[in-house]
Write an enzyme that holds these catalytic residues in place. Structure first.
Site, mmCIF file in Angstrom:
data_model
loop_
_atom_site.group_PDB
_atom_site.id
_atom_site.type_symbol
_atom_site.label_atom_id
_atom_site.label_comp_id
_atom_site.label_asym_id
_atom_site.label_seq_id
_atom_site.Cartn_x
_atom_site.Cartn_y
_atom_site.Cartn_z
ATOM 1 N N LYS A 10 28.848 -8.845 -28.372
ATOM 2 C CA LYS A 10 29.912 -9.594 -27.724
ATOM 3 C C LYS A 10 29.282 -10.795 -27.046
ATOM 4 C CE LYS A 10 33.250 -9.401 -23.913
ATOM 5 N NZ LYS A 10 34.255 -10.247 -24.579
ATOM 6 N N ALA A 188 25.138 -16.763 -25.372
ATOM 7 C CA ALA A 188 23.778 -16.651 -25.913
ATOM 8 C C ALA A 188 22.886 -15.760 -25.052
ATOM 9 C CB ALA A 188 23.144 -18.032 -26.084
ATOM 10 N N ARG A 189 23.501 -14.837 -24.346
ATOM 11 C CA ARG A 189 22.780 -13.896 -23.482
ATOM 12 C C ARG A 189 22.076 -14.587 -22.304
ATOM 13 N NH1 ARG A 189 25.750 -10.972 -25.864
ATOM 14 N NH2 ARG A 189 25.244 -8.956 -26.795
ATOM 15 N N LEU A 190 22.484 -15.809 -21.989
ATOM 16 C CA LEU A 190 21.932 -16.495 -20.818
ATOM 17 C C LEU A 190 22.830 -16.178 -19.620
ATOM 18 C CD1 LEU A 190 20.857 -19.934 -22.328
ATOM 19 C CD2 LEU A 190 19.435 -17.955 -21.785
#
Length: 210
Positions: A10, A188-190
């Site tokens: 997700k 982007a998982r940041l």
């Protein structure tokens, strides 16, 4: 590895967290009310993690029942596994997960019992069936059948047809926080992460890498 799990992903895009309230209690209060307003099921549900004498961690989901500058309160059976863990090592961690808002909160600290008066007041506010089940259940112990619990509830109902007193083995705990972490999912998982650490009575705030 199971492909159906490996490929679950997700991307978090709802919001960013660029600044936080310098008071972590107020920051938590704001986020909790946003979770309530978003009609998230049981927004006060939290995972409470403890560590027993054997050094092994364990966790379970319980409900937050109050909080203020003194700490975060939940109620349980003092003789349960978590109660035994807390008696051996009076520290714990609480984790809240609000997927609809793409947010997490982690709170760590020491654990203490609330006053008997506070436990009495909350127990008296509970529905009758909840009172009876709390008084009847030897929580975390092995039982032969669920019928034992129903029999005990019926017995207590007959013994106390009006007011049921709070059993001594049941009451509240307060987590006194010394660490908070607020997590907001990001693309982007940041992800955005802010940690509050109590140092000499003051909260030190730091941004953490995701």
């Amino acid at each position: 590895m199971n492909d159906s799990i490996r490929d679950l992903r997700k991307d978090y895009t709802l919001a960013s967290l660029n600044e936080v309230n310098p008071d972590p209690i107020q920051q938590f209060d704001a986020w909790l009310h946003e979770a309530i307003d978003a009609k998230i099921p049981e927004p006060n549900g939290m995972t409470v993690s403890t560590v027993g004498d054997n050094g092994r961690p364990t966790n379970r989901v319980v409900l937050l029942r109050g909080f203020n500058a003194e700490g975060f309160v939940f109620f349980t059976n003092y003789l349960s596994r978590k109660g035994q863990d807390i008696a051996a090592r009076p520290v714990a961690c609480m984790s809240f997960w609000w997927p609809e808002l793409e947010r997490q909160v982690r709170i760590e600290g020491t654990i203490e019992k609330v006053s008997p008066e506070e436990s009495d007041a909350y127990f008296a506010s509970r529905p009758r069936d909840s009172q009876l089940s709390a008084a009847s259940s030897p929580q975390s112990e092995v039982i032969e059948s669920k019928d034992i619990l129903f029999d005990r509830m019926e017995e207590l109902e007959q013994q106390h047809p009006e007011e049921l007193p709070r059993p001594e083995h049941w009451g509240g705990y307060r987590l006194v926080p010394d660490y908070f972490e607020f997590w907001q999912g990001g693309p982007a998982r940041l992800h955005d992460r802010f940690a509050f650490t109590l140092q000499d009575g003051q909260w030190k705030i730091e941004r953490l890498a995701p």
